[in-house]
Write an enzyme that holds these catalytic residues in place. Sequence first.
Site, PDB file in Angstrom:
ATOM      1  N   LYS A  32      -0.780  10.358   0.377  1.00 54.12           N
ATOM      2  CA  LYS A  32      -2.097  10.370  -0.288  1.00 54.12           C
ATOM      3  C   LYS A  32      -2.986  11.495   0.258  1.00 54.12           C
ATOM      4  O   LYS A  32      -3.549  12.279  -0.502  1.00 54.12           O
ATOM      5  CB  LYS A  32      -2.818   9.014  -0.102  1.00 54.12           C
ATOM      6  N   ARG A  39      -8.176  -1.203  -1.799  1.00 52.61           N
ATOM      7  CA  ARG A  39      -6.934  -1.733  -1.220  1.00 52.61           C
ATOM      8  C   ARG A  39      -6.788  -3.232  -1.439  1.00 52.61           C
ATOM      9  O   ARG A  39      -5.781  -3.806  -1.011  1.00 52.61           O
ATOM     10  CB  ARG A  39      -6.924  -1.457   0.299  1.00 52.61           C
ATOM     11  N   ARG A  42       3.834  11.657  12.088  1.00 54.14           N
ATOM     12  CA  ARG A  42       2.535  12.226  11.678  1.00 54.14           C
ATOM     13  C   ARG A  42       1.653  12.514  12.893  1.00 54.14           C
ATOM     14  O   ARG A  42       1.450  11.663  13.740  1.00 54.14           O
ATOM     15  CB  ARG A  42       1.789  11.249  10.755  1.00 54.14           C
ATOM     16  N   ARG A  89      -2.278   9.395  15.774  1.00 57.04           N
ATOM     17  CA  ARG A  89      -3.124   8.226  15.548  1.00 57.04           C
ATOM     18  C   ARG A  89      -2.524   7.030  16.258  1.00 57.04           C
ATOM     19  O   ARG A  89      -1.314   6.821  16.173  1.00 57.04           O
ATOM     20  CB  ARG A  89      -3.181   7.928  14.044  1.00 57.04           C
ATOM     21  N   ARG A 130       1.125  -2.580   8.925  1.00 56.26           N
ATOM     22  CA  ARG A 130       0.404  -1.925   7.831  1.00 56.26           C
ATOM     23  C   ARG A 130       1.222  -1.950   6.535  1.00 56.26           C
ATOM     24  O   ARG A 130       0.665  -2.119   5.457  1.00 56.26           O
ATOM     25  CB  ARG A 130       0.050  -0.487   8.224  1.00 56.26           C
TER      26      ARG A 130
HETATM   27  P1  ADP Z   1      -2.933   5.501   5.658  1.00 61.23           P
HETATM   28  O1  ADP Z   1      -3.339   6.856   5.090  1.00 61.23           O
HETATM   29  O2  ADP Z   1      -1.884   5.646   6.688  1.00 61.23           O
HETATM   30  O3  ADP Z   1      -2.587   4.508   4.601  1.00 61.23           O
HETATM   31  P2  ADP Z   1      -5.748   5.155   6.167  1.00 61.23           P
HETATM   32  O4  ADP Z   1      -6.186   6.321   6.944  1.00 61.23           O
HETATM   33  O5  ADP Z   1      -6.058   5.123   4.713  1.00 61.23           O
HETATM   34  O6  ADP Z   1      -4.201   4.926   6.420  1.00 61.23           O
HETATM   35  O7  ADP Z   1      -6.347   3.817   6.806  1.00 61.23           O
HETATM   36  C1  ADP Z   1      -6.272   3.542   8.181  1.00 61.23           C
HETATM   37  C2  ADP Z   1      -6.825   2.152   8.455  1.00 61.23           C
HETATM   38  O8  ADP Z   1      -8.219   2.098   8.062  1.00 61.23           O
HETATM   39  C3  ADP Z   1      -6.184   1.014   7.661  1.00 61.23           C
HETATM   40  O9  ADP Z   1      -4.991   0.530   8.293  1.00 61.23           O
HETATM   41  C4  ADP Z   1      -7.301  -0.022   7.654  1.00 61.23           C
HETATM   42  O10 ADP Z   1      -7.411  -0.681   8.907  1.00 61.23           O
HETATM   43  C5  ADP Z   1      -8.546   0.853   7.492  1.00 61.23           C
HETATM   44  N1  ADP Z   1      -8.863   1.056   6.059  1.00 61.23           N
HETATM   45  C6  ADP Z   1      -8.814   2.216   5.365  1.00 61.23           C
HETATM   46  N2  ADP Z   1      -9.157   2.025   4.088  1.00 61.23           N
HETATM   47  C7  ADP Z   1      -9.432   0.701   3.949  1.00 61.23           C
HETATM   48  C8  ADP Z   1      -9.811  -0.130   2.859  1.00 61.23           C
HETATM   49  N3  ADP Z   1      -9.988   0.364   1.629  1.00 61.23           N
HETATM   50  N4  ADP Z   1     -10.003  -1.452   3.107  1.00 61.23           N
HETATM   51  C9  ADP Z   1      -9.841  -1.969   4.335  1.00 61.23           C
HETATM   52  N5  ADP Z   1      -9.460  -1.241   5.394  1.00 61.23           N
HETATM   53  C10 ADP Z   1      -9.244   0.074   5.228  1.00 61.23           C
HETATM   54  P1  ADP Z   2      -0.932   8.868   3.598  1.00 58.37           P
HETATM   55  O1  ADP Z   2      -2.301   9.491   3.487  1.00 58.37           O
HETATM   56  O2  ADP Z   2      -0.473   8.299   2.286  1.00 58.37           O
HETATM   57  O3  ADP Z   2      -0.825   7.865   4.708  1.00 58.37           O
HETATM   58  P2  ADP Z   2      -0.058  11.514   4.547  1.00 58.37           P
HETATM   59  O4  ADP Z   2      -0.416  12.458   3.468  1.00 58.37           O
HETATM   60  O5  ADP Z   2      -0.907  11.497   5.772  1.00 58.37           O
HETATM   61  O6  ADP Z   2       0.104  10.018   3.931  1.00 58.37           O
HETATM   62  O7  ADP Z   2       1.457  11.789   4.951  1.00 58.37           O
HETATM   63  C1  ADP Z   2       2.107  11.048   5.989  1.00 58.37           C
HETATM   64  C2  ADP Z   2       2.968  12.015   6.810  1.00 58.37           C
HETATM   65  O8  ADP Z   2       4.047  12.497   6.009  1.00 58.37           O
HETATM   66  C3  ADP Z   2       2.232  13.262   7.291  1.00 58.37           C
HETATM   67  O9  ADP Z   2       2.774  13.633   8.544  1.00 58.37           O
HETATM   68  C4  ADP Z   2       2.543  14.312   6.222  1.00 58.37           C
HETATM   69  O10 ADP Z   2       2.536  15.632   6.775  1.00 58.37           O
HETATM   70  C5  ADP Z   2       3.939  13.907   5.780  1.00 58.37           C
HETATM   71  N1  ADP Z   2       4.193  14.099   4.342  1.00 58.37           N
HETATM   72  C6  ADP Z   2       3.330  13.919   3.311  1.00 58.37           C
HETATM   73  N2  ADP Z   2       3.932  14.148   2.126  1.00 58.37           N
HETATM   74  C7  ADP Z   2       5.216  14.485   2.408  1.00 58.37           C
HETATM   75  C8  ADP Z   2       6.373  14.836   1.598  1.00 58.37           C
HETATM   76  N3  ADP Z   2       6.305  14.867   0.258  1.00 58.37           N
HETATM   77  N4  ADP Z   2       7.524  15.106   2.244  1.00 58.37           N
HETATM   78  C9  ADP Z   2       7.610  15.045   3.593  1.00 58.37           C
HETATM   79  N5  ADP Z   2       6.564  14.722   4.408  1.00 58.37           N
HETATM   80  C10 ADP Z   2       5.393  14.434   3.832  1.00 58.37           C
END
Ligand code: ADP
Ligand code: ADP
Length: 215
Positions: free
Chosen positions: A13, A88, A127, A160, A171
Amino acid sequence: MNIILMGPPGAGKGTQAELIKAIYPIPHISTGDMFRDAVSNGTELGKEAQKYMEAGKLVPDKVTIGIVEERLAQSDCAKGFLLDGFPRTTVQADALNQALLKLNKKVEVALNIAAPNEILIERLSGRVSCKECKKVYNLSYNPPAKTGVCDICAGEIIQRSDDRGETVAKRLEVYNEQTAPLLDYYSKKSVLHNLNGNRDSRVVFEDVVKILESL
Ligand code: ADP
Ligand code: ADP
Ligand code: ZN
């Protein structure tokens, strides 16, 4: 353009949001980034959110909805927004609907990025990001040129805490239980587009552009 980015942790994302932002100059609203900023600034919001984030759980809806409503009402969202990681839960989706209705807006497109669990786990465990400019890297797929140092600003590379160990599994479980049901919600509204996220991020982005251009 009013866009929401959906998909499990690690689906890409944030990566797609960065690419979209470069073409469509709309604000990128990541609730995860907002909470992490609050934690590092030691605010009341940060103290509240931190407990949940470290346990891999969702921050309570009331808190999360409040910060998003406030953000969407700001003037830079007038021409559109890119929501990343919100909503979410169905409660959040309903609240978003209501908030947008008041602003005379709606969600125009929900991009759902999917990838198999083992890929998500591998990506999350690799990551890392820059402490200063926040650029995201992956130790397997796109590592910084010099170990531990950001290519862009020479800042320190960090991981992180919620991308370590058991928190990742928690998660993914929370995603399946609380967030996956939302796909049906946006499918019924006919705004859902599914993307295979298990491809090179530039290839995924080509599909994203096709969808956005078709609107
Ligand atoms: P990822 O990109 O790995 O899915 P995020 O950076 O979006 O993780 O979120 C990290 C953490 O922040 C989540 O595990 C949750 O604890 C909190 N968080 C983020 N967005 C939301 C949401 N929309 N509702 C509740 N908690 C959230
Ligand atoms: P999210 O926001 O959904 O949690 P991220 O964009 O942070 O996901 O991506 C999670 C990890 O995977 C990061 O280390 C990113 O660099 C890597 N990544 C993202 N998209 C791809 C892809 N299409 N192929 C391989 N690695 C990816
Ligand atoms: Zn940097």
